[in-house]
Every structure is written in structure tokens, then in C-alpha cells.
Scaffold this motif. Structure first.
Motif, PDB file in Angstrom:
ATOM      1  N   ALA A 224      10.574   9.001 -17.978  1.00 30.41           N
ATOM      2  CA  ALA A 224       9.239   9.552 -18.197  1.00 30.41           C
ATOM      3  C   ALA A 224       9.335  10.733 -19.149  1.00 30.41           C
ATOM      4  CB  ALA A 224       8.616   9.998 -16.865  1.00 30.41           C
ATOM      5  N   SER A 225       8.249  10.970 -19.899  1.00 29.53           N
ATOM      6  CA  SER A 225       8.209  12.115 -20.808  1.00 29.53           C
ATOM      7  C   SER A 225       7.570  13.327 -20.140  1.00 29.53           C
ATOM      8  CB  SER A 225       7.438  11.754 -22.081  1.00 29.53           C
ATOM      9  OG  SER A 225       6.109  11.370 -21.779  1.00 29.53           O
ATOM     10  N   LYS A 226       7.212  13.165 -18.857  1.00 24.22           N
ATOM     11  CA  LYS A 226       6.653  14.253 -18.066  1.00 24.22           C
ATOM     12  C   LYS A 226       7.113  14.067 -16.634  1.00 24.22           C
ATOM     13  CE  LYS A 226       2.208  16.167 -16.547  1.00 24.22           C
ATOM     14  NZ  LYS A 226       0.730  16.039 -16.624  1.00 24.22           N
ATOM     15  N   GLU A 227       7.491  15.138 -15.988  1.00 19.25           N
ATOM     16  CA  GLU A 227       8.000  15.031 -14.610  1.00 19.25           C
ATOM     17  C   GLU A 227       6.897  14.563 -13.666  1.00 19.25           C
ATOM     18  OE1 GLU A 227       9.811  17.878 -11.050  1.00 19.25           O
ATOM     19  OE2 GLU A 227       9.678  18.625 -13.108  1.00 19.25           O
ATOM     20  N   PRO A 228       7.064  13.415 -12.994  1.00 16.59           N
ATOM     21  CA  PRO A 228       6.056  12.966 -12.031  1.00 16.59           C
ATOM     22  C   PRO A 228       6.051  13.882 -10.802  1.00 16.59           C
ATOM     23  CG  PRO A 228       7.530  11.172 -12.703  1.00 16.59           C
ATOM     24  CD  PRO A 228       8.161  12.452 -13.156  1.00 16.59           C
ATOM     25  N   PRO A 229       4.896  14.341 -10.361  1.00 20.91           N
ATOM     26  CA  PRO A 229       4.857  15.224  -9.191  1.00 20.91           C
ATOM     27  C   PRO A 229       5.533  14.640  -7.955  1.00 20.91           C
ATOM     28  CG  PRO A 229       2.770  15.327 -10.338  1.00 20.91           C
ATOM     29  CD  PRO A 229       3.564  14.236 -11.000  1.00 20.91           C
ATOM     30  N   ILE A 230       5.458  13.314  -7.751  1.00 22.29           N
ATOM     31  CA  ILE A 230       6.082  12.739  -6.557  1.00 22.29           C
ATOM     32  C   ILE A 230       7.605  12.717  -6.636  1.00 22.29           C
ATOM     33  CG2 ILE A 230       4.090  11.336  -5.913  1.00 22.29           C
ATOM     34  CD1 ILE A 230       5.544   8.913  -7.083  1.00 22.29           C
ATOM     35  N   SER A 231       8.181  13.102  -7.772  1.00 27.32           N
ATOM     36  CA  SER A 231       9.644  13.135  -7.880  1.00 27.32           C
ATOM     37  C   SER A 231      10.258  14.139  -6.913  1.00 27.32           C
ATOM     38  CB  SER A 231      10.076  13.455  -9.308  1.00 27.32           C
ATOM     39  OG  SER A 231       9.651  14.754  -9.702  1.00 27.32           O
ATOM     40  N   GLN A 232       9.440  15.069  -6.401  1.00 27.90           N
ATOM     41  CA  GLN A 232       9.947  16.055  -5.449  1.00 27.90           C
ATOM     42  C   GLN A 232      10.417  15.397  -4.144  1.00 27.90           C
ATOM     43  OE1 GLN A 232       6.796  18.476  -3.450  1.00 27.90           O
ATOM     44  NE2 GLN A 232       5.361  17.252  -4.686  1.00 27.90           N
ATOM     45  N   TYR A 233       9.978  14.164  -3.887  1.00 28.96           N
ATOM     46  CA  TYR A 233      10.361  13.476  -2.655  1.00 28.96           C
ATOM     47  C   TYR A 233      11.674  12.704  -2.789  1.00 28.96           C
ATOM     48  CZ  TYR A 233       5.570  14.512  -1.292  1.00 28.96           C
ATOM     49  OH  TYR A 233       4.391  15.155  -1.003  1.00 28.96           O
ATOM     50  N   ALA A 234      12.193  12.624  -3.984  1.00 35.32           N
ATOM     51  CA  ALA A 234      13.425  11.856  -4.210  1.00 35.32           C
ATOM     52  C   ALA A 234      14.629  12.588  -3.636  1.00 35.32           C
ATOM     53  CB  ALA A 234      13.632  11.619  -5.703  1.00 35.32           C
TER      54      ALA A 234
END
Length: 325
Positions: A224-234
Motif C-alpha cells: 500500500a502507498s498509505k498505512e491502512p489504519p487496521i494494520s495496528q491489529y497485525a
């Protein structure tokens, strides 16, 4: 088995053993491309729309809008056609022509952005356009896969359980990072119930999902070219970033074994290979294969496309040394 709806064709328990990449360990590919829509995205697409229906947020005059690089757009096109909702998909020039054609075939309206964002990608441009459209047209319902917790829960409730049931003594799990819905949902489940399993995230080189340096990418799917907000759950133990050249090389190697995989799967398998020196012999490994390769016939598997963007890889692929005897 007889099904009564195309939306019931979600096959979540198909694994293929493959030992060509890891000769001293047992590698199993979780084949998500066997489901309706041909990719892993059918599960979060169903979960997000079903939740909106349960909440009473979809009405007879509602239209659904979403940003997609391809596979989610196809999944939503199928669901919206089956349920009778108009669907608008916002895409960018990197979308595969086959994916765009498939969406149009289901009646989806395609809007393509052409202005790049600050990270030399299109994601922010797609999202900004959707926000503008929703502000102007109240009947539009944006699923927002990048922040929608159902994108996570879909894989927590299905994909992860399937893996844990089939492989209760799993050593390594390789998961690609796109919107990070699959990575987030599966990793949350596995890390809680199978703490000895090492989760390896696989991202595309040039993606900024988990930091790193932004770069131009030609293959849609992971990254992605922008950090997805849900990436915090990874949750993961390590991360590998794979070049598109490595993705292409792996796709063609697998094709010569009779397995035509898409770019996302090629990237994940290239990640397995890049990490194999750190995997002890006799380990049990699962790699999630998000899709198959038919939609990439005009890109990854096209000599003309490779000549335009990756001529060195085309030379390698056509080399007699890479041709089976």
C-alpha cells in the motif's frame, strides 16, 4: 453438494502440499482462489455487507462504494449483483484489465483515478475521491476496508480457524500484507491460541504499510502507498519485503509446476523462499495463497508486458536453463 446461492461458494479448507520451495520441510498452500470470486476477498466482502444489513444501514435506494486494486472489487461486484445493490468501485491505472472487465460484467460502475498521492501511489487519491462523493451523495455507503473491523473479523472467524483446525502443531505461517485484513485477523487468532507458531508477514518492496521507503509498484494486490489504519491489529514475528522481480520469477517457476498463481501468491511464496534459511528442517509451514493467475495473463504472464517493465526477468524466463527438460 448442492448450494442455493453463489454466495455460499466459499471454500475455506483446501490446502495443497508443495515441497519444491522447502525440500527439507513441509509446506502447505492455503488455496483461497477456489472460492467464488477467485480470491480470499470474498470473505471480508461478505462480512462487511452482512454487518451493514444487520445494522439497517443499507436501504432500497442505497449504493455501495469502495476502493479496490482488483480482488475485493470483484468480490463486491458478485455480492452486490446477487443482492441487488448498485456498486461503484474506485480503482487506479494499475488495475488488471481482466479485473476491470469482470467487475463491469457484473454491472459495477468503475471510476478510475489517475492522480498519484504523495507516496507515488494512488491509494490516498482513491480514498479522497470516495470521501468527496459520499459528502455529495448521501445514498452512497462506503465500506472502507482500510478501517473496517469486519475486514479483520472475517478472517479471525474463518481463515484462521481453518488453519488451526488442519494444522494444530504449525511452526510457521506466511501471510501477505495488503489492506492487512487477512494478516490482522489470522494473526490475532493464531497468536492467542497457537503462541508457538511464528507468523511471518510478507509485504511488497515499495509499500509503506509497515514503514519502509515508498516506491512505484506495477503489480496490484499486496502492499500500500498509505498505512491502512487496521494494520495496528497485525501481529507477527518478522516481516519480509519482496521485489516485484522476485514475485514474477516465483510465479513463472510455479507455472512450470502446473500452478498458475497471481501476484499476491507469488509474493508470499517468494517470501517463504527468502526466509527458508531461518526455517529448521522438518518444520510445518502454511502459506496463504490469495488468488490464482488467470487475471494476470496480460501482465505477469505476458512477454509484451514483461518486455516493457521487466525485460531482465523476461530474459531469465525465456532462458533455456529455466525451461524444463
Amino acid at each position: 453438494m448442492i448450494y442455493t446461492s453463489p454466495l455460499d461458494l466459499v471454500l475455506d479448507d483446501i490446502f495443497l502440499e508443495n515441497n519444491s520451495i522447502l525440500e527439507e520441510s513441509n509446506l502447505y498452500l492455503k488455496l483461497e482462489g477456489m472460492s467464488i470470486g477467485g480470491s480470499v476477498k470474498i470473505k471480508p466482502a461478505l462480512k462487511m455487507i452482512n454487518r451493514l444489513e444487520l445494522q439497517g444501514k443499507l436501504h432500497s435506494d442505497s449504493a455501495i462504494i469502495e476502493s479496490s486494486s482488483g480482488n475485493l472489487g470483484i468480490a463486491l461486484s458478485i455480492i452486490c449483483a446477487a443482492k441487488g445493490y448498485p456498486f461503484i468501485c474506485v480503482v487506479d491505472p494499475n488495475i488488471l484489465a481482466s479485473s476491470e472487465s469482470l467487475m463491469r460484467s457484473y454491472g459495477t460502475q468503475i471510476i478510475k483515478v489517475t492522480e498519484k498521492d504523495e507516496n507515488d501511489g494512488y491509494l490516498s487519491s482513491r480514498i479522497n475521491l470516495i470521501k468527496q462523493m459520499c459528502a455529495q451523495k448521501p445514498h452512497l455507503v462506503w465500506l472502507n476496508q482500510y478501517e473496517n473491523i469486519d475486514n479483520i473479523e472475517a478472517h479471525y472467524l474463518t481463515t484462521a480457524k481453518s488453519i488451526a483446525t488442519q494444522f494444530p502443531e504449525l511452526d510457521y505461517l506466511f501471510i501477505g500484507a495488503g489492506t492487512t485484513g487477512t494478516l490482522g485477523g489470522v494473526s490475532q487468532y493464531i497468536s492467542r491460541r497457537m503462541p508457538n507458531t511464528k507468523i511471518i508477514a510478507v509485504d511488497a518492496l515499495g509499500s509503506v504499510t509497515f514503514g519502509g521507503t515508498a516506491g512505484q509498484r506495477k503489480i496490484p494486490g499486496l502492499g500500500a502507498s498509505k498505512e491502512p489504519p487496521i494494520s495496528q491489529y497485525a501481529r507477527f514475528h518478522d516481516i519480509i519485503r519482496i521485489s516485484e522481480k522476485s514475485t514474477i520469477d516465483m510465479c513463472h517457476r510455479m507455472a512450470k509446476e502446473g500452478l498458475l498463481f497471481g501476484g499476491s501468491t507469488g509474493t508470499v511464496l517468494a517470501g517463504v523462499e527468502a526466509y527458508k534459511a531461518q526455517i529448521p528442517p522438518k518444520s510445518t509451514i502454511v502459506a496463504i495463497s490469495p488468488d490464482f493467475g488467470e487475471r494476470y495473463l496480460n501482465t505477469i504472464y505476458s512477454p509484451e508486458w514483461l518486455q516493457s517493465y521487466f525485460p531482465e526477468e523476461l530474459t531469465k524466463i525465456l532462458s533455456p536453463l529455466n525451461t524444463p527438460a
